[in-house]
Design a protein around this motif. Structure first.
Motif, short mmCIF file in Angstrom:
data_model
loop_
_atom_site.label_atom_id
_atom_site.label_comp_id
_atom_site.label_asym_id
_atom_site.label_seq_id
_atom_site.Cartn_x
_atom_site.Cartn_y
_atom_site.Cartn_z
N ILE A 17 0.71 -1.28 -0.01
CA ILE A 17 -0.13 -0.14 -0.08
C ILE A 17 0.89 1.32 0.15
N SER A 18 1.93 1.41 0.82
CA SER A 18 2.71 2.47 0.91
C SER A 18 3.91 2.11 1.54
N VAL A 19 5.04 2.93 1.02
CA VAL A 19 6.44 2.80 1.75
C VAL A 19 6.62 3.99 2.33
N ARG A 27 15.03 5.05 -0.55
CA ARG A 27 15.55 4.91 -1.95
C ARG A 27 15.96 3.46 -2.11
N ARG A 28 16.58 2.90 -1.14
CA ARG A 28 17.36 1.57 -1.47
C ARG A 28 15.97 0.70 -1.68
N LEU A 29 14.87 0.87 -0.81
CA LEU A 29 13.82 0.02 -1.04
C LEU A 29 12.93 0.35 -2.35
N GLU A 67 13.05 -2.56 8.63
CA GLU A 67 12.94 -1.94 7.55
C GLU A 67 11.57 -2.19 7.18
N ALA A 68 11.01 -3.56 7.43
CA ALA A 68 9.66 -4.03 6.74
C ALA A 68 8.76 -3.26 7.43
N VAL B 498 18.93 -4.36 2.26
CA VAL B 498 17.96 -4.68 1.47
C VAL B 498 18.94 -5.43 0.28
N MET B 499 18.74 -6.65 0.20
CA MET B 499 19.78 -7.39 -0.51
C MET B 499 19.07 -8.40 -1.35
#
Lengths: 80, 723
Positions: A17-19, A27-29, A67-68, B498-499
């Motif tokens: 739905i959203s990050v 940015r990495r995600l 991060e999740a 993030v890998m």
């Protein structure tokens, strides 16, 4: 019902739905394809429950739980 | 003859380097980008009368400015302006890989696609319409299988065609970023073009997009024209606020959404056809069931790492001994050839021992890199990082730190030189630095003889226990110091994990051998030169100023009666006794010379301080020598303890001498073990550390590690003597 990606179990499928991650992490995600409307599937967790491995766009990605937390998803009910 | 400059670019794991190796073969040149440790690989070939100079850009997922790899890729594209970018993509994961392609197209540089891993595409029953993909993207697309060389000919033909027809100037692709961003982007683009803001380097729209993305490098460059930069910043700020209020998002997130949207709609139009029935369980998934299983995963990992370690050091031992034999033979031959004196000593002890010290690591490094290349190329290394991450993250490290630690001696007997080099697999700069700085704490193979000597002298009944304790202490110290560094000097958020978990594959022989040889050769070149210099320097410190004439005379006079007695050809037992006495005098002389040398004087000078930890001047000299190479410690102790015992019938071993020296006891032995374990890395390691980080950090390790080691040694000794 939207929940955090962390709350998904192995083999669950969901739509992002959203990050909301800021800065470098965000940015990495996004670079790895974690953007809204992407379908993901949890395919495993590391022996100590963290990180989590998920599949999207035909490849496998690992993420730490913290991060999740920045990713909100809508869980797809398993189709019979 | 026509010359074309080609850049290979793409995501990590796209098979970019395999394709590069396949195309250029062994005609490669590997260097480093100035100031950073990202490798710069170049190769060339002659194809149909055209000289193709190919540069293999570091793998990256995006063209932002967050990692060194991305910055380097961008810099090469903009500054060296290659004639063509060959964008290598994994055809089975087109959607994500095209994210980078779109960014190349937005930059406007001429691009062609190499859709790699077409064999996997066929195996999965997928179909890709290359012609339509090429039309839709506006750039040529060729299917390849880098591992088998399939499509190589077509790729090269297309490269020559593309470079022959390239029009002047770049033609950037325009993507719509939706009703909120587009008008603002246009406004910025106009402002940028009319004021020629950075347009000598980049297309105007691209600069505008980078400002919206908050790109630090572009902002820094923009600061040279502060007025325009300020105007752009204020436009961006307004938009950011607007996006935050109405959409609850950021401009850069919206840009990424639209890019993926663009790719998604592009691919939907029948370009990629997936098989109707997808067989979900592929081989990688089945393997991961076992290899990353809750219990089996870590068990198998530990066994594999242990096995790998055993193989490296068992197999590496033969060539290692061969090299050592070769160099000791060389040393003996030169000793025989050259007259006794400083020249002989310089060449044998300074040059040959120094070069020998460097080269004897080469077989070990090669075997280790073959193993690492295998683990990396097969995809297993990513799983190791995945499984270990939780533990290592607690200490501010990364899942991938496990490898450098183990190789450095995490299982006693490793070597910090290849260990530090193995830290290259870490893509997170802070975690990598912390790993490099702490890996030398591990009990490497050269420290072990010192431990065995001291354990033999004082703790012979607890050998296994103490050795185990040493390894455990090393791990605890490495992790704790890493934690300390990460919360002080190398502070900062942990790099996101993030890998990608790439599919398992059989590594190619060519890939592994090129990889291994490149790294080994780099080690020989860089370490060789510096080590030689340092080795000579140490030889000077341990040789000069030498004996005074009076001392020399003293020894000569002692020798004289013995020599004349020998000349009268006495009976065998008497001759043996005389020879023994002569040897004792020789030993005494070298001991005196050592004590009198610069290193010896330093050792004596340091004694008042080192006494706090229980070290006398002899130990000090050995420890100073140990900075050159830990192997030197035992041999220098041997020289320093070779006090003549002319009358004694039995020659005593070093263990006995140390045990009987009143300066040594259990407390000082423990303190010395701890000190040797933790103090300054040897010089080869320091040089390698400097290569992998910087000279500042390498010197920091020299002093910081010695400081920590000394404090702990004092603590142990002071407590020990009071118990």
């Amino acid at each position: 019902m939207s929940i955090s990606l962390r709350q998904l179990d192995v083999q669950d499928k969901a739509i992002i739905i959203s990050v909301t991650a800021p800065g470098e992490m965000g940015r990495r995600l996004r670079d790895m394809g974690l953007v809204p409307n992407t379908e993901i599937e949890i395919i495993g967790r590391a022996p100590l429950k963290d990180p989590v491995a998920l599949r999207l766009r035909g490849f496998t990605l690992t993420l730490r739980n913290n991060e999740a937390d920045h990713i909100t998803v809508e869980k797809k009910e398993p189709s019979a | 003859m026509k010359t074309s400059h080609i850049a290979f670019a793409g995501n990590p794991n796209a098979g970019k380097t395999t394709l590069f190796n396949n195309v250029t073969g062994s005609r490669q040149h590997v260097g480093n980008y100035p100031g950073i440790t990202v490798e710069r690989k170049e190769g060339s070939l002659l194809f149909q009368g055209t000289q193709l100079n190919i540069i293999d850009l570091p793998g990256c997922y995006s063209l932002t400015a967050y990692t060194q790899e991305e910055l380097v890729a961008r810099q090469v594209l903009v500054e060296e302006r290659p004639d063509l970018v060959v964008n290598v993509v994994d055809a089975t994961k087109l959607e994500r890989h095209l994210y980078l392609t779109v960014q190349f197209l937005e930059l406007g540089i001429p691009v062609m696609l190499a859709l790699n891993m077409m064999d996997d595409v066929r195996n999965k029953g997928m179909q890709i319409d290359l012609e339509r993909l090429s039309q839709r993207l506006g750039c040529p697309a060729i299917g390849t299988v880098a591992r088998s060389g399939e499509g190589k000919q077509q790729l090269l033909e297309q490269i020559t065609r593309s470079t022959a027809t390239t029009t002047e100037g770049w033609q950037p692709l325009h993507i719509s970023y939706g009703p909120d961003i587009d008008p603002v982007l246009e406004e910025m683009e106009t402002l940028i073009s009319t004021s020629s803001f950075l347009t000598d380097r980049y297309p105007a729209r691209w600069v505008a997009i980078k400002y919206l993305e908050g790109d630090e490098e572009i902002q820094q460059r923009g600061a040279e024209l502060p007025e325009i930069a300020a105007q752009l910043e204020s436009i961006v700020d307004t938009l950011r606020e607007h996006c935050n209020k109405t959409l609850n998002s950021f401009p850069e997130a919206i840009i990424a959404d639209y890019r993926y949207g663009f790719i998604h709609s592009l691919l939907r139009q029948g370009i990629v056809i997936h098989p109707a029935q997808v067989d979900r369980m592929d081989i990688t998934d089945s393997m991961d069931r076992v290899l990353t299983h809750k219990i089996l995963g870590p068990t198998l990992m530990m066994s594999l790492l242990y096995l790998m370690f055993q193989v490296t050091f068992t197999l590496g031992d033969y060539p290692l001994q061969l090299m050592e034999m070769l160099f000791s033979w060389l040393g003996d031959s030169v000793t025989a050839l050259l007259p006794e004196g400083h020249l002989q000593s310089l060449i044998v002890s300074g040059v040959i021992d120094g070069i020998g010290g460097v080269l004897s690591f080469v077989p070990l490094i090669m075997i280790m890199f073959i193993m690492i290349a295998f683990l990396e190329d097969s995809g297993y290394m990513a799983r190791v990082a995945y499984m270990m991450d939780k533990v290592f993250r607690t200490f501010g490290l990364h899942g991938s730190s496990v490898m450098p630690f183990i190789i450095s001696g995490g299982i006693a007997g490793g070597c910090a030189v290849p260990g530090v080099m193995a830290a290259r697999t870490l893509r997170s700069p802070r975690e990598k630095l912390a790993t490099i700085l702490t890996a030398p704490f591990m009990p490497c193979g050269a420290k072990i003889p010192v431990f065995l000597l001291l354990i033999g002298a004082f703790f012979s009944e607890h050998r296994a226990l103490i050795m185990f304790g040493i390894t455990l202490t090393a791990w605890i110290m490495a992790l704790l110091v890493a934690r300390l560094l990460r919360s002080t000097l190398i502070r900062g958020e942990s790099t996101p994990f993030v890998m990608e978990l790439p599919p398992y594959r059989w590594p190619t022989l060519q890939g592994i051998s090129i990889h291994t040889w490149e790294r080994t050769w780099e080690y020989i070149k860089k370490a060789g030169t510096v080590i030689l210099a340092i080795s000579i320097l140490l030889w000077v410190a341990m040789t000069f100023p030498g004996l005074t004439p009076a001392q020399q005379q003293f020894f000569d006079q002692q020798r004289l009666p013995l020599q004349s007695a020998l000349e009268q050809a006495p009976a065998a037992p008497r001759a043996a006794q005389l020879n023994q006495q002569l040897r004792d005098i020789d030993q005494q002389q070298s001991m005196t010379a050592l004590q009198h040398s610069a290193a010896g004087q330093l050792g004596t000078m340091l004694e008042p301080v080192s006494r706090l930890a229980g070290f006398n001047w002899r130990t000090n000299i050995a420890l100073i020598g140990g900075v050159a190479a830990k192997e030197v410690i035992v041999s220098t102790l041997g020289t320093a303890y070779s006090l003549g015992e002319a009358d004694s019938e039995e020659t005593r071993t070093l263990v006995q001498r140390i045990r009987n020296d009143k300066d040594w006891n259990r407390a000082s032995a423990l303190s010395a073990i701890l000190f040797v374990l933790l103090y300054a890395p040897c010089f080869v390691t320091i040089v390698v550390m400097a290569r992998e980080s910087s000279w500042q950090w390498a010197c920091f390790a020299l002093f910081f590690n010695t400081g920590i080691a000394f404090l702990l040694a004092i603590l142990v000794y002071q407590i020990g003597i009071r118990l």
